[in-house]
Design a protein around this motif. Structure first.
Motif, PDB file in Angstrom:
ATOM      1  N   GLN A   1       0.820  -1.206   0.000  1.00 16.38           N
ATOM      2  CA  GLN A   1       0.000   0.000   0.000  1.00 16.38           C
ATOM      3  C   GLN A   1       0.856   1.259   0.000  1.00 16.38           C
ATOM      4  O   GLN A   1       0.519   2.251  -0.657  1.00 16.38           O
ATOM      5  N   GLY A   2       1.983   1.226   0.703  1.00 14.26           N
ATOM      6  CA  GLY A   2       2.880   2.377   0.700  1.00 14.26           C
ATOM      7  C   GLY A   2       3.470   2.634  -0.675  1.00 14.26           C
ATOM      8  O   GLY A   2       3.553   3.784  -1.118  1.00 14.26           O
ATOM      9  N   ILE A   3       3.875   1.560  -1.354  1.00 13.53           N
ATOM     10  CA  ILE A   3       4.441   1.712  -2.698  1.00 13.53           C
ATOM     11  C   ILE A   3       3.378   2.221  -3.667  1.00 13.53           C
ATOM     12  O   ILE A   3       3.640   3.081  -4.522  1.00 13.53           O
TER      13      ILE A   3
ATOM     14  N   THR B   1       0.722   4.018  -2.964  1.00 17.01           N
ATOM     15  CA  THR B   1       0.471   5.430  -2.668  1.00 17.01           C
ATOM     16  C   THR B   1       1.562   6.313  -3.259  1.00 17.01           C
ATOM     17  O   THR B   1       1.298   7.414  -3.760  1.00 17.01           O
ATOM     18  N   LEU B   2       2.800   5.823  -3.207  1.00 14.12           N
ATOM     19  CA  LEU B   2       3.919   6.586  -3.747  1.00 14.12           C
ATOM     20  C   LEU B   2       3.845   6.720  -5.263  1.00 14.12           C
ATOM     21  O   LEU B   2       4.238   7.750  -5.823  1.00 14.12           O
ATOM     22  N   LEU B   3       3.320   5.704  -5.944  1.00 10.63           N
ATOM     23  CA  LEU B   3       3.330   5.681  -7.400  1.00 10.63           C
ATOM     24  C   LEU B   3       2.104   6.305  -8.035  1.00 10.63           C
ATOM     25  O   LEU B   3       2.201   6.921  -9.108  1.00 10.63           O
ATOM     26  N   THR B   4       0.934   6.135  -7.427  1.00 10.54           N
ATOM     27  CA  THR B   4      -0.307   6.482  -8.117  1.00 10.54           C
ATOM     28  C   THR B   4      -0.420   7.970  -8.424  1.00 10.54           C
ATOM     29  O   THR B   4      -0.775   8.349  -9.554  1.00 10.54           O
TER      30      THR B   4
ATOM     31  N   PRO C   1       1.955  10.461  -8.752  1.00  8.51           N
ATOM     32  CA  PRO C   1       2.798  10.927  -9.859  1.00  8.51           C
ATOM     33  C   PRO C   1       2.349  10.388 -11.220  1.00  8.51           C
ATOM     34  O   PRO C   1       2.325  11.137 -12.207  1.00  8.51           O
TER      35      PRO C   1
END
Length: 278
Positions: A184-186, A188-191, A193
């Motif tokens: 979920q952290g990854i 959130t980081l990608l979506t 941008p």
């Protein structure tokens, strides 16, 4: 030919249907985005864009229609990135250990999960298009029946390849992690941008040069371009910008997504072949 991946696919679809909360949320989310965000933004941006007249003879679309393709892309992106989370649950519950130890080829696990994610994306895209048409979205303007069918198939082709690439990416990350929180952290980081450095919500012509360059390599940009081409045609005016897309442009975007999916397949295959679950 081995068909074990169909067992994984069917299990994932049964899980999707039985988890009523997940099913309801995944079906309502795109409709709510279209109903609230789309209508609110359309009422504002259409007022600003009205100061820029459309070129003579060019079909003009409102912002709600323009954003419809972006909602399709956004929903597909979110669904695909979260598609691998079921693998993490299988690892935590001990099911993945049994699946890896079975005679089934390991690649069939990722294929079954990916095909189920593609099916979910197709369901959501169908809901978005149907709900959007009820709200007044001008998809397929003046298209004959045959062209509408071909356009829908073209949209599904773009959505399918894009979804496959990110589902394989999500599966690769999931097999390397130990907890859903990490995935979920990854995500959130990608979506954000990926979503905002694309043409999903607004034209990219006004982007700074660095963001324009990044948007060209963003798979989401190519998905949105393909969806708009099939849903609106290759020549239209929206949000103060004139859009012209040729068949060659669409084929180049599709080839880019195919290449992206192929790279993700290679990475996922390597990960599953080397995976060890204790």
């Amino acid at each position: 030919m081995a068909w074990e991946f169909l067992t994984v696919y069917w299990r994932e679809m049964i899980r999707f249907v039985r988890f009523r909360t997940q099913l309801l949320a995944s079906l309502l989310q795109p409709a709510l985005w279209m109903a609230f965000f789309g209508v609110a933004m359309s009422s504002n941006l259409d007022r600003f864009a009205s100061a820029i007249p459309a070129p003579s003879g060019v079909f003009s679309v409102d912002y709600l229609t323009f954003m419809g393709a972006g909602v399709i892309a956004m929903t597909t992106l979110f669904t695909s990135l979260f598609g691998g989370i079921s693998l993490l649950f299988d690892k935590n519950w001990g099911l993945m250990r049994e699946m890896l130890a079975s005679p089934m080829p390991r690649t069939h696990i990722m294929l079954g999960v990916s095909l189920s994610g593609m099916t979910k994306s197709f369901i959501q895209v169908t809901i978005i298009m149907a709900f959007g048409l009820l709200m007044g979205v001008q998809f397929f303007p003046g298209f004959p029946a045959v062209r509408i069918v071909l356009s829908i198939l073209g949209i599904f082709a773009f959505v399918g390849v894009f979804s496959l690439g990110f589902l394989l990416f999500s599966s690769t990350i999931s097999m390397r992690l130990e907890s859903p929180e990490g995935l979920q952290g990854i995500i959130t980081l990608l979506t954000l941008p990926l979503f905002f450095v694309s043409n999903a919500l607004y034209p990219i012509q006004a982007f700074p040069p660095i963001l324009q360059a990044l948007s060209i390599y963003n798979p989401l940009t190519h998905l949105v371009s393909g969806v708009r081409y099939f849903a609106l045609g290759g020549d239209f005016f929206a949000v103060g910008a004139h859009y012209t897309t040729t068949t060659a442009d669409v084929l180049a975007s599709f080839a880019y997504l195919v290449a992206f999916a192929a790279v993700m397949y290679f990475l996922a295959r390597q990960t599953f072949q080397k995976a060890v679950v204790t």
